[in-house]
Each structure stands twice: as C-alpha cells, then as structure tokens.
Design a protein around this motif. Structure first.
Motif, PDB file in Angstrom:
ATOM      1  N   TRP A 157       0.837  -1.213   0.000  1.00 46.77           N
ATOM      2  CA  TRP A 157       0.000   0.000   0.000  1.00 46.77           C
ATOM      3  C   TRP A 157       0.862   1.250   0.000  1.00 46.77           C
ATOM      4  O   TRP A 157       0.557   2.227  -0.676  1.00 46.77           O
ATOM      5  CB  TRP A 157      -0.956  -0.014   1.206  1.00 46.77           C
ATOM      6  N   VAL A 158       1.941   1.191   0.761  1.00 46.32           N
ATOM      7  CA  VAL A 158       2.873   2.317   0.761  1.00 46.32           C
ATOM      8  C   VAL A 158       3.447   2.523  -0.644  1.00 46.32           C
ATOM      9  O   VAL A 158       3.539   3.649  -1.142  1.00 46.32           O
ATOM     10  CB  VAL A 158       4.014   2.056   1.790  1.00 46.32           C
ATOM     11  N   PHE A 174      11.532  10.669   1.587  1.00 45.58           N
ATOM     12  CA  PHE A 174      11.095  11.651   2.585  1.00 45.58           C
ATOM     13  C   PHE A 174      10.354  12.831   1.991  1.00 45.58           C
ATOM     14  O   PHE A 174       9.329  13.246   2.506  1.00 45.58           O
ATOM     15  CB  PHE A 174      12.297  12.129   3.408  1.00 45.58           C
ATOM     16  N   GLY A 175      10.879  13.366   0.900  1.00 52.62           N
ATOM     17  CA  GLY A 175      10.294  14.586   0.347  1.00 52.62           C
ATOM     18  C   GLY A 175       8.829  14.465  -0.025  1.00 52.62           C
ATOM     19  O   GLY A 175       7.994  15.261   0.397  1.00 52.62           O
ATOM     20  N   VAL A 176       8.506  13.430  -0.796  1.00 53.41           N
ATOM     21  CA  VAL A 176       7.180  13.334  -1.394  1.00 53.41           C
ATOM     22  C   VAL A 176       6.087  13.116  -0.353  1.00 53.41           C
ATOM     23  O   VAL A 176       5.115  13.866  -0.286  1.00 53.41           O
ATOM     24  CB  VAL A 176       7.149  12.194  -2.431  1.00 53.41           C
ATOM     25  N   ALA A 177       6.240  12.086   0.460  1.00 49.01           N
ATOM     26  CA  ALA A 177       5.178  11.754   1.413  1.00 49.01           C
ATOM     27  C   ALA A 177       4.982  12.884   2.416  1.00 49.01           C
ATOM     28  O   ALA A 177       3.854  13.261   2.741  1.00 49.01           O
ATOM     29  CB  ALA A 177       5.515  10.457   2.150  1.00 49.01           C
ATOM     30  N   LEU A 178       6.078  13.443   2.872  1.00 54.03           N
ATOM     31  CA  LEU A 178       5.977  14.484   3.899  1.00 54.03           C
ATOM     32  C   LEU A 178       5.301  15.740   3.342  1.00 54.03           C
ATOM     33  O   LEU A 178       4.400  16.306   3.979  1.00 54.03           O
ATOM     34  CB  LEU A 178       7.375  14.808   4.429  1.00 54.03           C
ATOM     35  N   ALA A 179       5.692  16.146   2.142  1.00 53.88           N
ATOM     36  CA  ALA A 179       5.076  17.341   1.558  1.00 53.88           C
ATOM     37  C   ALA A 179       3.580  17.117   1.334  1.00 53.88           C
ATOM     38  O   ALA A 179       2.759  18.005   1.580  1.00 53.88           O
ATOM     39  CB  ALA A 179       5.771  17.711   0.246  1.00 53.88           C
ATOM     40  N   GLY A 180       3.217  15.916   0.899  1.00 54.23           N
ATOM     41  CA  GLY A 180       1.804  15.602   0.673  1.00 54.23           C
ATOM     42  C   GLY A 180       1.022  15.607   1.977  1.00 54.23           C
ATOM     43  O   GLY A 180      -0.089  16.140   2.063  1.00 54.23           O
ATOM     44  N   LEU A 181       1.619  15.014   2.987  1.00 48.26           N
ATOM     45  CA  LEU A 181       0.966  14.926   4.302  1.00 48.26           C
ATOM     46  C   LEU A 181       0.715  16.318   4.875  1.00 48.26           C
ATOM     47  O   LEU A 181      -0.391  16.641   5.322  1.00 48.26           O
ATOM     48  CB  LEU A 181       1.855  14.110   5.248  1.00 48.26           C
ATOM     49  N   VAL A 182       1.748  17.146   4.851  1.00 44.83           N
ATOM     50  CA  VAL A 182       1.610  18.500   5.391  1.00 44.83           C
ATOM     51  C   VAL A 182       0.545  19.268   4.607  1.00 44.83           C
ATOM     52  O   VAL A 182      -0.303  19.950   5.179  1.00 44.83           O
ATOM     53  CB  VAL A 182       2.972  19.233   5.353  1.00 44.83           C
ATOM     54  N   GLN A 183       0.559  19.098   3.292  1.00 47.75           N
ATOM     55  CA  GLN A 183      -0.411  19.819   2.460  1.00 47.75           C
ATOM     56  C   GLN A 183      -1.858  19.466   2.820  1.00 47.75           C
ATOM     57  O   GLN A 183      -2.668  20.350   3.070  1.00 47.75           O
ATOM     58  CB  GLN A 183      -0.145  19.516   0.985  1.00 47.75           C
ATOM     59  N   VAL A 184      -2.188  18.170   2.859  1.00 45.76           N
ATOM     60  CA  VAL A 184      -3.595  17.835   3.129  1.00 45.76           C
ATOM     61  C   VAL A 184      -4.001  18.223   4.546  1.00 45.76           C
ATOM     62  O   VAL A 184      -5.112  18.695   4.776  1.00 45.76           O
ATOM     63  CB  VAL A 184      -3.954  16.344   2.864  1.00 45.76           C
ATOM     64  N   VAL A 229      -8.533   9.673   4.978  1.00 45.99           N
ATOM     65  CA  VAL A 229      -7.871   8.516   4.359  1.00 45.99           C
ATOM     66  C   VAL A 229      -6.419   8.842   4.001  1.00 45.99           C
ATOM     67  O   VAL A 229      -5.488   8.133   4.410  1.00 45.99           O
ATOM     68  CB  VAL A 229      -8.653   8.058   3.102  1.00 45.99           C
ATOM     69  N   THR A 230      -6.230   9.916   3.246  1.00 44.30           N
ATOM     70  CA  THR A 230      -4.874  10.239   2.794  1.00 44.30           C
ATOM     71  C   THR A 230      -3.916  10.546   3.950  1.00 44.30           C
ATOM     72  O   THR A 230      -2.803  10.001   3.977  1.00 44.30           O
ATOM     73  CB  THR A 230      -4.911  11.403   1.783  1.00 44.30           C
ATOM     74  N   PRO A 231      -4.305  11.382   4.931  1.00 45.54           N
ATOM     75  CA  PRO A 231      -3.371  11.625   6.034  1.00 45.54           C
ATOM     76  C   PRO A 231      -2.999  10.355   6.793  1.00 45.54           C
ATOM     77  O   PRO A 231      -1.843  10.177   7.178  1.00 45.54           O
ATOM     78  CB  PRO A 231      -4.130  12.585   6.963  1.00 45.54           C
ATOM     79  N   TYR A 267       1.301   6.779   7.984  1.00 49.42           N
ATOM     80  CA  TYR A 267       1.864   5.432   8.120  1.00 49.42           C
ATOM     81  C   TYR A 267       3.100   5.285   7.233  1.00 49.42           C
ATOM     82  O   TYR A 267       4.118   4.699   7.628  1.00 49.42           O
ATOM     83  CB  TYR A 267       0.805   4.387   7.743  1.00 49.42           C
ATOM     84  N   MET A 268       3.009   5.868   6.029  1.00 47.16           N
ATOM     85  CA  MET A 268       4.102   5.776   5.066  1.00 47.16           C
ATOM     86  C   MET A 268       5.388   6.417   5.606  1.00 47.16           C
ATOM     87  O   MET A 268       6.475   5.859   5.512  1.00 47.16           O
ATOM     88  CB  MET A 268       3.650   6.531   3.820  1.00 47.16           C
ATOM     89  N   MET A 269       5.229   7.609   6.199  1.00 47.00           N
ATOM     90  CA  MET A 269       6.374   8.296   6.796  1.00 47.00           C
ATOM     91  C   MET A 269       6.992   7.459   7.884  1.00 47.00           C
ATOM     92  O   MET A 269       8.197   7.247   7.951  1.00 47.00           O
ATOM     93  CB  MET A 269       5.917   9.617   7.439  1.00 47.00           C
ATOM     94  N   PHE A 270       6.123   6.969   8.751  1.00 48.80           N
ATOM     95  CA  PHE A 270       6.549   6.168   9.884  1.00 48.80           C
ATOM     96  C   PHE A 270       7.307   4.930   9.395  1.00 48.80           C
ATOM     97  O   PHE A 270       8.386   4.600   9.889  1.00 48.80           O
ATOM     98  CB  PHE A 270       5.290   5.783  10.681  1.00 48.80           C
ATOM     99  N   ASP A 271       6.741   4.285   8.382  1.00 53.58           N
ATOM    100  CA  ASP A 271       7.342   3.075   7.847  1.00 53.58           C
ATOM    101  C   ASP A 271       8.712   3.368   7.227  1.00 53.58           C
ATOM    102  O   ASP A 271       9.668   2.615   7.401  1.00 53.58           O
ATOM    103  CB  ASP A 271       6.392   2.501   6.784  1.00 53.58           C
ATOM    104  N   ASN A 272       8.817   4.498   6.500  1.00 52.31           N
ATOM    105  CA  ASN A 272      10.095   4.876   5.890  1.00 52.31           C
ATOM    106  C   ASN A 272      11.155   5.135   6.940  1.00 52.31           C
ATOM    107  O   ASN A 272      12.303   4.720   6.805  1.00 52.31           O
ATOM    108  CB  ASN A 272       9.936   6.152   5.056  1.00 52.31           C
ATOM    109  N   ILE A 273      10.754   5.858   7.981  1.00 52.52           N
ATOM    110  CA  ILE A 273      11.721   6.173   9.024  1.00 52.52           C
ATOM    111  C   ILE A 273      12.178   4.888   9.705  1.00 52.52           C
ATOM    112  O   ILE A 273      13.365   4.647   9.901  1.00 52.52           O
ATOM    113  CB  ILE A 273      11.109   7.155  10.042  1.00 52.52           C
ATOM    114  N   ARG A 274      11.212   4.017  10.006  1.00 54.47           N
ATOM    115  CA  ARG A 274      11.550   2.769  10.682  1.00 54.47           C
ATOM    116  C   ARG A 274      12.501   1.918   9.841  1.00 54.47           C
ATOM    117  O   ARG A 274      13.526   1.471  10.320  1.00 54.47           O
ATOM    118  CB  ARG A 274      10.257   1.985  10.953  1.00 54.47           C
ATOM    119  N   THR A 275      12.177   1.734   8.545  1.00 51.60           N
ATOM    120  CA  THR A 275      13.042   0.858   7.745  1.00 51.60           C
ATOM    121  C   THR A 275      14.393   1.501   7.471  1.00 51.60           C
ATOM    122  O   THR A 275      15.369   0.810   7.254  1.00 51.60           O
ATOM    123  CB  THR A 275      12.392   0.476   6.394  1.00 51.60           C
TER     124      THR A 275
END
Ligand code: PHE
Ligand code: NA
Length: 454
Positions: free
Chosen positions: A221-222, A390-400, A436-438, A443-451
C-alpha cells in the motif's frame, strides 16, 4: 493578478498537466513497482490510491491554483500568510528534483544518438559506467566534467529555458502540444512491436499474475501511494502553478479526472511494453522473466541496450524511438518542475519572466553540472533516494493536513470547484483529503523512518 498569463485552450492545459505527469516514473518506475508488489493484485491498492489520494489531491491543487491565481507560495500566502512556507518547501523539493532529472534526460539524449550505431556494443553495462559516465576514473569521488554528459545537458537546459522564456501559452503549451502527441505515437509503435516479439506473452503473464497475499502487506500500500504521488506530480507545487493559468470558467474536477486517468493509462501501456520486452529478453537467454526484471537507470541504460542489440530487425530504429520517448516524456516533466520556481520567484519579487527564468532556471542548471562530473552518479542516487523516501510523502501529508484541518479551506474550495463542474464534489472528497490520505501518508512516513533506521 489581472495580467497573469493564461492557457490558450483547455486541451493545452490538459496536455501540459499530462505532460508533467507522464515522465520517467511511468516508463521505468511503474512496471517494476507493480511487479514487485503483487503483479496483477497491485492494481487494487493502486486504484485505491488513485481514487482516494491521487485524483482528490489533483482536484484540490487545481482548485487552489485556480481560485487564488498564484504560484504555490503565493497561493498558500493568499489562503493564509502563515502558510506561505509550504509553497516554498514544495518549490524547493521541485528544485532539487530538477537538478538531477535534467541529467537523466541528457543521458537519454546521448543514448538516442548512440542507438543510431548501437555504440554501446556488446557490454552496455561496462559502456554506461566505464566509457560513458567515466565512473572508474574517479571511484567514489567527484572528478572533472564528463563532456559526453555535459554537452547534452546544456542542450536540455537550452530547450527547457527557451520554452519557459516564451511563456505559458507560446512556450509551455506549444511545447506540450508537440511533445505529448509525438510521445504517444512513438511509444505506441514500440508497444506494438514489443507485443509481437517472441516471449512477449510470458512477460505479460509474469507482469499480470496476481499475488493476492500482497494485498495484506502494508508495504504494498505504501508503494501504491508512493507511485501515485510521484507519478501524478502532486505535492510538488506543479499542479497548483499550472492551474493558476486557467481561464475563469473551466471544469476543474473534470480536468483532474482526465489528467489522473490519462497518466494511469500511460502507465499501463508502459507496463505492457516493458514486460513484453523483458519477456523477449528472458526467452533469448532461456531464463525466467523474474531473472531479468529491473527498473530505473539499470533498465533504461543497461537492459534496454542489451535487448535492442538482440532485436530481430531495425535495432537502431527502435533504440532511437525508445530513448527519444524518454527524452520527450522527461522534457515535458522538467519544464513543469522548473516552472514552479520560475513562477514562485516571479510572483514573490515582481520581476519579469525573463529574469526569473534566468535566476531560477539558471541556478538549477548550474547545480545540475555537478551530476555531469565523474562520480556524479553517486550524488544523483542520494538525491533521488532522499526525495522519494522523505520529500514526497511528507510534503503531501503536510499539504492535506494544513489545508483541511488548519486552514479549513476544503468547504470553500469545494464550492468553488462545484460552481463550474459537471462532476459534483461531495462528502467523499473531504473524507479522502481529511482522513484517508493523512492516515496512509502518516503510516508511510513512519514506515520509511523505521526501515531506514533499522
Ligand atoms: N511525474 C513525473 C514522472 O512520472 C515525474 C515528476 C516528479 C515530475 C516530480 C515532476 C515532479 O516521472
Ligand atoms: Na507519471
């Protein structure tokens, strides 16, 4: 505000938006991402991501740009002075991408010339890294400029800045009206040829074979969301900028559906083409398709030259078409990326377009030369990795989150879009953007940081 440039036609805007979306991500990223994440089963999370995030955010960005008539920083500033930085941040991410995206287009340009006499020879891998990029001459460090990359890079920038100097209607719109139909024709010829190669069906079977278990895997899903964000050029300030040039009356929501589905259609076409060709290669080498699947630089500049060598006829012609397609798809995206900071600088400092193209585009062009040096590939990899993770997911998250929860703009934007559309935005739009999107991006950010830490 009144003398803001405008697209000449609705088709011109749609072609420019599709031109931004359709890029290297469709051709060399999507096929392998789909294959690695469940094959045929990937289409379920992918469609879900398209319908809950991709298209809703496209509608959001189109409406923001149209209503506030500004580059991303100015649009955010007009919603709320305190939100201006989000626009600049998106512009900054685009700026970074432009510096290396240009270099990849330059490689594709070189390779479309190399294709004419199959210059890469029997060892395309050795050719790319040794002879072309000259990596071995400066292992792990930056060396001097590589002329073979530098010269096409200058050409890429001359074209891009030349188009931007000409402005929105006479430059960007005209370029996309030429590039996108040409790209479609070239790519279509490649796909038809690919489908008729020996082994094509094995390739397609491998591509579409569903692995249903993958649907239960969070990583899949990510991957689907990541692909949709990158592929649709959302959260990069691009779509806000392009829609700020729309005329007063236009069906914003409909435009977003056309752009979103158009990009996905091209992705599917690329998947079919790439996997038919990989099936052919597997058949030639008598191995399973899974053995030859690659993406990115390796696919385009190593595996494709190998395959083109083995084509039954017209090798040079198909090689030229393939790299030519990469150049066209890439240039139309690069133009949109650079336009974000050209427009941002122009709105902020009230300078002429010529000046802002020289300043913004010129700076990116200068920095991109860093990647045209011996060993520059290492920087390119690092920049791309950082942006994607990092760039894409974070910018999208902050935007919505900011637009829906802090600025509470969703209702008025909804009204704005609905006042001129055949497709009515309802509660579903707000639910996708606000919940839904946030949740998925969080989760995507969290998963990226964790991995990345593990
Ligand atoms: N959407 C383009 C692609 O699929 C790439 C792109 C990303 C363009 C970010 C602009 C900004 O390749
Ligand atoms: Na894309």
């Amino acid at each position: 505000m009144d003398n803001r440039p405008q697209w000449g036609t609705r088709l011109g805007f749609i072609l420019a938006a599709v031109g931004s979306a359709v890029g290297l991500g469709n051709i060399w990223r999507f096929p392998a991402v789909a294959y690695d994440n469940g094959g045929g089963a990937f289409f379920i999370p992918y469609l879900f991501a398209l319908l809950t995030a991709g298209i809703p955010i496209l509608i959001l960005e189109f409406t923001m740009g149209h209503k506030y008539k500004g580059s991303a920083p100015l649009t955010y500033a007009r919603m709320n002075k305190k939100a201006e930085w989000i626009g600049w941040w998106q512009v900054a991410v685009s700026f970074v991408i432009s510096t290396y995206y240009a270099v990849i287009i330059a490689w594709a340009m070189s390779y479309s010339v190399f294709a004419l006499n199959l210059k890469w020879g029997d060892d395309p891998n050795g050719f790319l890294f040794g002879e072309y990029l000259k990596l071995a001459e400066a292992p792990g460090q930056v060396g001097g400029i590589v002329p073979g990359v530098f010269i096409p890079l200058i050409l890429v920038w001359l074209i891009t800045l030349g188009v931007l100097f000409k402005g929105v209607k006479k430059g960007i719109e005209v370029a996309n009206k030429i590039f996108i139909p040409t790209l479609l024709v070239l790519f279509f010829i490649i796909v038809v040829r690919a489908l008729t190669l020996d082994g094509a069906m094995d390739g397609l079977n491998a591509f579409f074979k569903p692995n249903w278990d993958s649907i239960l895997d969070g990583k899949v899903w990510v991957a689907a969301y990541g692909q949709i964000f990158f592929s649709l050029s959302i959260a990069f300030a691009i779509m806000i900028t392009y829609s700020s040039y729309l005329p007063k009356k236009t069906d914003i929501t409909n435009n977003a559906f056309i752009t979103g589905f158009g990009n996905s259609a091209f992705e599917l076409l690329a998947g079919i083409g790439v996997f038919s060709i990989l099936g052919f290669m597997a058949a030639q080498q008598n191995v399973a398709v899974s053995e030859v699947v690659t993406a990115g630089v390796g696919l385009a500049f190593v595996v494709f030259p190998q395959i083109i060598n083995e084509f039954p006829a017209f090798n040079q012609f198909f090689g030229f078409l393939f790299f030519g397609s990469l150049v066209l798809a890439g240039l139309s995206s690069l133009i949109s990326i650079v336009e974000t900071f050209v427009a941002g600088v122009q709105d902020k400092f009230k300078v002429s377009r010529t000046k802002s193209v020289l300043i913004g585009g010129g700076l990116s062009a200068l920095i991109s030369i860093l990647f045209a040096t011996k060993g520059g590939l290492y920087f390119l990899d690092a920049a791309d990795y950082f942006i994607n993770n990092f760039g894409v997911a974070l910018a999208g998250l902050v935007q919505v989150i900011v637009v829906t929860w802090f600025l509470k703009e969703v209702d008025s934007l909804k009204e704005h879009a609905n006042s001129m559309s055949d497709i009515m935005l309802g509660a579903w739009w707000k639910i996708c953007l606000g919940f839904v999107t946030p949740i998925v991006l969080g989760y995507m950010m969290f998963d990226n940081i964790r991995t990345n830490i593990a």
